[in-house]
Scaffold this motif. Sequence first.
Motif, PDB file in Angstrom:
ATOM      1  N   GLN A  36      43.132  39.573  60.864  1.00  0.00           N
ATOM      2  CA  GLN A  36      44.076  39.103  61.873  1.00  0.00           C
ATOM      3  C   GLN A  36      45.052  38.085  61.305  1.00  0.00           C
ATOM      4  O   GLN A  36      46.197  37.989  61.755  1.00  0.00           O
ATOM      5  N   GLU A  37      44.607  37.332  60.306  1.00  0.00           N
ATOM      6  CA  GLU A  37      45.459  36.323  59.670  1.00  0.00           C
ATOM      7  C   GLU A  37      46.253  36.897  58.498  1.00  0.00           C
ATOM      8  O   GLU A  37      46.903  36.151  57.760  1.00  0.00           O
ATOM      9  N   ASN A  38      46.190  38.236  58.340  1.00  0.00           N
ATOM     10  CA  ASN A  38      46.924  38.936  57.274  1.00  0.00           C
ATOM     11  C   ASN A  38      46.518  38.494  55.870  1.00  0.00           C
ATOM     12  O   ASN A  38      47.306  38.565  54.924  1.00  0.00           O
ATOM     13  N   LYS A  39      45.264  38.073  55.732  1.00  0.00           N
ATOM     14  CA  LYS A  39      44.758  37.691  54.423  1.00  0.00           C
ATOM     15  C   LYS A  39      44.185  38.886  53.671  1.00  0.00           C
ATOM     16  O   LYS A  39      44.015  38.835  52.449  1.00  0.00           O
ATOM     17  N   ILE A  40      43.847  39.948  54.407  1.00  0.00           N
ATOM     18  CA  ILE A  40      43.337  41.178  53.795  1.00  0.00           C
ATOM     19  C   ILE A  40      44.019  42.363  54.459  1.00  0.00           C
ATOM     20  O   ILE A  40      44.619  42.238  55.536  1.00  0.00           O
ATOM     21  N   SER A  41      43.903  43.527  53.839  1.00  0.00           N
ATOM     22  CA  SER A  41      44.542  44.736  54.361  1.00  0.00           C
ATOM     23  C   SER A  41      43.530  45.581  55.141  1.00  0.00           C
ATOM     24  O   SER A  41      42.329  45.311  55.122  1.00  0.00           O
ATOM     25  N   VAL A  42      44.037  46.611  55.788  1.00  0.00           N
ATOM     26  CA  VAL A  42      43.167  47.564  56.481  1.00  0.00           C
ATOM     27  C   VAL A  42      42.226  48.237  55.487  1.00  0.00           C
ATOM     28  O   VAL A  42      41.051  48.475  55.773  1.00  0.00           O
ATOM     29  N   ALA A  43      42.752  48.539  54.297  1.00  0.00           N
ATOM     30  CA  ALA A  43      41.917  49.158  53.256  1.00  0.00           C
ATOM     31  C   ALA A  43      40.765  48.238  52.869  1.00  0.00           C
ATOM     32  O   ALA A  43      39.630  48.700  52.667  1.00  0.00           O
ATOM     33  N   ASP A  44      41.032  46.938  52.778  1.00  0.00           N
ATOM     34  CA  ASP A  44      39.970  45.973  52.465  1.00  0.00           C
ATOM     35  C   ASP A  44      38.896  45.982  53.556  1.00  0.00           C
ATOM     36  O   ASP A  44      37.692  45.961  53.266  1.00  0.00           O
ATOM     37  N   GLU A  45      39.336  46.020  54.816  1.00  0.00           N
ATOM     38  CA  GLU A  45      38.394  46.023  55.932  1.00  0.00           C
ATOM     39  C   GLU A  45      37.542  47.283  55.924  1.00  0.00           C
ATOM     40  O   GLU A  45      36.338  47.240  56.185  1.00  0.00           O
ATOM     41  N   HIS A  46      38.150  48.425  55.598  1.00  0.00           N
ATOM     42  CA  HIS A  46      37.403  49.684  55.541  1.00  0.00           C
ATOM     43  C   HIS A  46      36.357  49.648  54.441  1.00  0.00           C
ATOM     44  O   HIS A  46      35.241  50.146  54.617  1.00  0.00           O
TER      45      HIS A  46
ATOM     46  N   GLU B  71      33.999  37.390  60.336  1.00  0.00           N
ATOM     47  CA  GLU B  71      34.815  36.633  59.389  1.00  0.00           C
ATOM     48  C   GLU B  71      35.857  37.543  58.735  1.00  0.00           C
ATOM     49  O   GLU B  71      37.024  37.154  58.561  1.00  0.00           O
ATOM     50  N   ILE B  72      35.452  38.747  58.400  1.00  0.00           N
ATOM     51  CA  ILE B  72      36.376  39.716  57.805  1.00  0.00           C
ATOM     52  C   ILE B  72      37.466  40.099  58.810  1.00  0.00           C
ATOM     53  O   ILE B  72      38.649  40.189  58.465  1.00  0.00           O
ATOM     54  N   GLY B  73      37.064  40.313  60.065  1.00  0.00           N
ATOM     55  CA  GLY B  73      38.045  40.611  61.102  1.00  0.00           C
ATOM     56  C   GLY B  73      39.042  39.476  61.289  1.00  0.00           C
ATOM     57  O   GLY B  73      40.246  39.710  61.496  1.00  0.00           O
TER      58      GLY B  73
ATOM     59  N   ASP C  20      32.753  37.852  51.379  1.00  0.00           N
ATOM     60  CA  ASP C  20      33.423  38.080  50.095  1.00  0.00           C
ATOM     61  C   ASP C  20      32.824  39.280  49.366  1.00  0.00           C
ATOM     62  O   ASP C  20      33.551  40.124  48.825  1.00  0.00           O
ATOM     63  N   CYS C  21      31.502  39.349  49.347  1.00  0.00           N
ATOM     64  CA  CYS C  21      30.818  40.454  48.655  1.00  0.00           C
ATOM     65  C   CYS C  21      31.120  41.796  49.319  1.00  0.00           C
ATOM     66  O   CYS C  21      31.334  42.804  48.646  1.00  0.00           O
ATOM     67  N   LEU C  22      31.145  41.802  50.647  1.00  0.00           N
ATOM     68  CA  LEU C  22      31.451  43.035  51.368  1.00  0.00           C
ATOM     69  C   LEU C  22      32.878  43.482  51.092  1.00  0.00           C
ATOM     70  O   LEU C  22      33.147  44.682  50.904  1.00  0.00           O
ATOM     71  N   LEU C  23      33.794  42.534  51.058  1.00  0.00           N
ATOM     72  CA  LEU C  23      35.197  42.862  50.791  1.00  0.00           C
ATOM     73  C   LEU C  23      35.405  43.372  49.366  1.00  0.00           C
ATOM     74  O   LEU C  23      36.307  44.172  49.111  1.00  0.00           O
ATOM     75  N   GLU C  24      34.557  42.910  48.458  1.00  0.00           N
ATOM     76  CA  GLU C  24      34.630  43.391  47.074  1.00  0.00           C
ATOM     77  C   GLU C  24      33.994  44.764  46.918  1.00  0.00           C
ATOM     78  O   GLU C  24      34.141  45.408  45.872  1.00  0.00           O
ATOM     79  N   GLY C  25      33.280  45.210  47.949  1.00  0.00           N
ATOM     80  CA  GLY C  25      32.569  46.486  47.849  1.00  0.00           C
ATOM     81  C   GLY C  25      31.368  46.394  46.938  1.00  0.00           C
ATOM     82  O   GLY C  25      30.874  47.416  46.439  1.00  0.00           O
ATOM     83  N   ASP C  26      30.863  45.186  46.736  1.00  0.00           N
ATOM     84  CA  ASP C  26      29.740  44.963  45.813  1.00  0.00           C
ATOM     85  C   ASP C  26      28.425  45.099  46.579  1.00  0.00           C
ATOM     86  O   ASP C  26      27.946  44.136  47.200  1.00  0.00           O
ATOM     87  N   VAL C  27      27.840  46.287  46.544  1.00  0.00           N
ATOM     88  CA  VAL C  27      26.626  46.539  47.323  1.00  0.00           C
ATOM     89  C   VAL C  27      25.435  45.756  46.773  1.00  0.00           C
ATOM     90  O   VAL C  27      24.563  45.329  47.536  1.00  0.00           O
ATOM     91  N   GLN C  28      25.388  45.549  45.471  1.00  0.00           N
ATOM     92  CA  GLN C  28      24.248  44.849  44.881  1.00  0.00           C
ATOM     93  C   GLN C  28      24.235  43.375  45.265  1.00  0.00           C
ATOM     94  O   GLN C  28      23.201  42.829  45.674  1.00  0.00           O
TER      95      GLN C  28
END
Length: 235
Positions: free
Chosen positions: A65-75, A59-61, A22-30
Amino acid sequence: MVTLGKGRDLIVYSRNVAALADCLLEGDVQKSWLLIAIYIEEGHSSTDVYTFLTEAMYEIGKRWQENKISVADEHLATATCDYVLTRFQLSQQQLLQRNRALLFCIEGEEHYLGIKMIAGLMREHGWEVKNLGANLPLPFALKSIEKWDPDVVCLSVSQVHLLPDLQKYIAEIENMPQSPLVLVGSRLLNTHDLSASGSSKTIFINHIQAFKDWLLINNKESSTQDKMLAMGEEI
């Protein structure tokens, strides 16, 4: 370290993996780094940290695959994980360098976090490392090997359609005059038999812990050889 035989520990670990994802997907480095710092304070090794991050990226991958997040989210998650990896590796003590390793992903392979973890672990164990990153065409790989003469060449691939190319890379590298050891890291080993992609000399590794075991054995052999050489010089 998580004991998979204990249900409660596994549940807690799975929740921590999901929280890190969740934190990685939010881009929250701290927040991402805080979870890693807590994990380190609990006494976990570098290998455990790399496994923790790997599980979060898996987990992010899965969510992608389940279309819960976008390619931009994964990047965004990948970039955040990259930052956390860099910060962690800069905090680790490194031994004197004895051997050389060249690491890269074969052409078409953009997933580079795995070889970044491998590179960090090798530096901790006294290797001089050059990490050439993602998507490296074979001619440039061969030229780099010829120029730098590494003891080991580590290849990374995670996509099935790239396996024929992997075979070409291994064959070309093993036929070079430098004769470096070829080591292939791939999560595909969990579901595919890749032995036909390389010769009997090729080493295939599917998990960061297996790679650490190989490092420890290799370093032990190197240390023994160094001692024998030193004794010979004294004589």
